[in-house]
Design an enzyme around this catalytic site. Structure first.
Site, PDB file in Angstrom:
ATOM      1  N   CYS A 264      62.567  27.683 -11.138  1.00 17.64           N
ATOM      2  CA  CYS A 264      61.912  28.333 -12.267  1.00 17.64           C
ATOM      3  C   CYS A 264      62.188  27.489 -13.512  1.00 17.64           C
ATOM      4  O   CYS A 264      62.839  26.448 -13.427  1.00 17.64           O
ATOM      5  CB  CYS A 264      62.455  29.751 -12.426  1.00 17.64           C
TER       6      CYS A 264
ATOM      7  N   CYS B   8      57.299  30.303 -11.114  1.00 18.01           N
ATOM      8  CA  CYS B   8      56.538  30.366 -12.365  1.00 18.01           C
ATOM      9  C   CYS B   8      55.678  29.111 -12.481  1.00 18.01           C
ATOM     10  O   CYS B   8      56.038  28.051 -11.980  1.00 18.01           O
ATOM     11  CB  CYS B   8      57.452  30.521 -13.582  1.00 18.01           C
TER      12      CYS B   8
ATOM     13  N   CYS C 221      57.884  20.380 -13.296  1.00 11.51           N
ATOM     14  CA  CYS C 221      59.010  19.881 -12.507  1.00 11.51           C
ATOM     15  C   CYS C 221      58.963  18.364 -12.436  1.00 11.51           C
ATOM     16  O   CYS C 221      57.930  17.782 -12.097  1.00 11.51           O
ATOM     17  CB  CYS C 221      58.959  20.460 -11.093  1.00 11.51           C
TER      18      CYS C 221
END
Length: 145
Positions: free
Chosen positions: A9, A81, A88
């Site tokens: 997340c 999310c 990322c």
């Protein structure tokens, strides 16, 4: 053989912490569950409270950065999310990737009871997702091994 599951997340403070706890609960000894964020914000006290209300203690959880897990091999990686999925950094893994964008309860506004209602709603959504994930993925991937 135990599976390694990483939940990712943004800040590793609410949704990923809740998901880590429920995945661990439903997986039992069939998996090692980890959670991380692309940032670390500490474990949200309201997340601790909402999980305690469902009988799970996450007060000892830590908020971890994804870089802590770069050397680990994961079987599954779950982003919880959209921000984490889109932001990322490169994460070298052969893991099977899953994504579900849960609402961020930390962004809830209103009275304390309205905010906690949002935390409880998100907790319940994640609980059902985690139960379903374990039932579909750990059972089917362990067949014949």
């Amino acid at each position: 053989m135990k599976k390694n599951i990483l939940v990712l997340c943004t800040g590793n403070s609410c949704r990923s912490q809740i998901a880590e706890a429920y995945l661990r609960y439903f997986a039992g000894d069939r998996a090692n569950i980890y959670s991380a964020g692309i940032e670390t914000h500490g474990v949200n006290p309201r997340a601790i409270e909402t999980m305690k209300a469902d009988g799970i203690d996450i007060s000892k959880h830590t908020s971890n950065h994804i870089n802590e897990y770069l050397e680990m091999d994961f079987d599954f990686m779950i982003t919880v999310c959209d921000h984490a999925k889109e932001s990322c950094p490169y994460f070298p893994t052969q893991a099977i990737k899953f994504h579900y964008n849960f609402p961020d309860p930390a962004k809830a506004t209103g009275t304390e009871s309205q905010i906690m209602a949002q935390f409880n709603l998100v907790r319940d959504l994640i609980k059902e997702y985690a139960k379903d994930f374990i039932n579909k993925n750990l059972v089917s991937t362990d067949v014949g091994k």
